[in-house]
Design an enzyme around this catalytic site. Sequence first.
Site, short mmCIF file in Angstrom:
data_model
loop_
_atom_site.label_atom_id
_atom_site.label_comp_id
_atom_site.label_asym_id
_atom_site.label_seq_id
_atom_site.Cartn_x
_atom_site.Cartn_y
_atom_site.Cartn_z
N LYS A 96 0.86 -1.18 0.00
CA LYS A 96 0.00 0.00 0.00
C LYS A 96 0.90 1.23 0.00
O LYS A 96 1.92 1.27 0.71
CB LYS A 96 -0.89 -0.02 1.24
CG LYS A 96 -1.93 1.10 1.32
CD LYS A 96 -2.80 0.91 2.56
CE LYS A 96 -3.87 1.98 2.68
NZ LYS A 96 -4.74 1.78 3.87
N SER A 171 -9.55 1.71 3.10
CA SER A 171 -8.73 2.50 2.20
C SER A 171 -7.73 1.69 1.39
O SER A 171 -7.20 2.17 0.38
CB SER A 171 -7.98 3.57 2.99
OG SER A 171 -7.07 2.98 3.91
N SER A 195 -9.75 -0.55 7.19
CA SER A 195 -9.06 -0.50 5.91
C SER A 195 -8.32 -1.75 5.46
O SER A 195 -7.94 -1.85 4.30
CB SER A 195 -8.10 0.69 5.89
OG SER A 195 -8.81 1.89 6.05
#
Length: 541
Positions: A96, A171, A195
Amino acid sequence: MLGAFFLGTQAVYAHTEAFEPLESTIESVRTALVTKSATCRTVVSSFLSRIEKFNPNINAIVSLNPDALFAADELDKKLAAGDLAGKLLCVPVLLKDNYDAIGTNTTGSCAGLAGNRPIVDTPSVKALKKEGAVILGKTNLHEMALEGLTVSSLGGQTVNPYDQTRTPGGSSGGTGAAIATSFAVFGTGTDAVNSLRSPASANDLVSVRPTRGLISRTGIMPVSFTQDTIGPIARSIRDLAVALTVMASVGADEADNATLLVPPEARGIDYTRGLDDGSLNGLRIGLLDGFWNHTVSDETTPVIDALESTIDFLKSEGVEIINVTESIYNASSLADLDVQQYEFKESLNNYLSSPSLTGDRPTTWDEVYESGNFLVIPAQYSFINNSRIGSPTDPGYTTAKQGIDDLKAAVNKTFISNKLDAVIYPEQKNLVVKIGSPSQAGRNGILAALTGVPVVAVPVGFSQPSLDAPIGVPIGMEILGLPFSEEKLLNIANHFTCLRPLRKTPAFANDTVPTNPYVSVPKVHPDISNIPPAYPLGVLH
């Protein structure tokens, strides 16, 4: 950005197709290397080819690691010398884009931070590399991990590979969409509220949000030092357990106080140990009634049906289901205890001032916001405004922290009084939302985020197939336990996913698909007061 990489490297890997990346595992990579049916360069090249083919359709990747093939070549030298050490030998991994990793910028998918370049790996990335992992690149996320739609000023809108009219959760939605489409063996995410688990649920994957402090958060672009944690997202529990073992091997970190509170017996655990031990029979699992939406609709009924089917299955395996009805277990009311807005500014400022960061970039939250290269969606107006003035000295913060302590005590009491092994509930009360929705409504991740207890997310089914979703929209469930019960939760999840395998590859995985119209980078608005109350299809106007 990605095109430049491929133009420079395509010739050296386009002809190598000896390794099949689709639905590959840590074990299948090692087998290919040990049997010499593939080199590490072949393995890595196969994934890069796959990204080149399918990323334009789902827009999950923000940047590629220019040193990925070099790293593969170095591992091939190691293999040629007969060295097969490393739990993740030549395993392609995606990060990420809020993880610091040498050779890549850490942007939080924010255009204002596009030049933020770390010169030190975050401890978890260092641990992954030490065990032989090859970092392929960075995945898109919702702007600075502040919502769950996975739309950003730098990366645009990532789409769900199972239904390209929907978001991939967030997210960490870029990681979720990428791993579902086999762009890597597994990926990493962060989790301040939902997330890690939201993208797993939305993309038919598994994930683990570990106990707070188990994995160091140093070198991670932060949101909240109370609620933040990091972890892996994978296609199988066994791969998830290996990834967690490696990421948690960092141990105590003086730069992250939460890691200093972890008891010694919770360190150095191999989470693959005991995955197959025992059975589901005899377990006592609580069902959080307040985390369901019992209203019948096109968006909620598939979730209700999937969870009811799951409960029937668990009972058939000898699990005793205990209905937990205490009023405290209500995701909507628990949102009042969320402390992100009080901690975000201080946390981000501390990160941006780190000497391990270089490049032309803002060095404070206010500078990021005022740069004009920052995306705010309507649902975030209040948070953004409050975060710029909020601090841990606010009375509301003290009240929330006391509420969190009370909640921790309540969870502990629930487990003890009911003699529970775990509790379960749908990760999201409704299907993952459509692109253009104002927020990722209906998620239930707040309980673990506030209490810091571990959760494993597993698939529990799909909605009915439709024109937009040829095999249906994935639905996930959370399995929550007491602090440092990761071994038990992974054991439960492994039995569940092996007895009831629900992992499916996205329908387009081996086909050429039309260009997706929803991946263009949205316009950026320096003044949030000028943003209209809604935006269509991931593009702000």
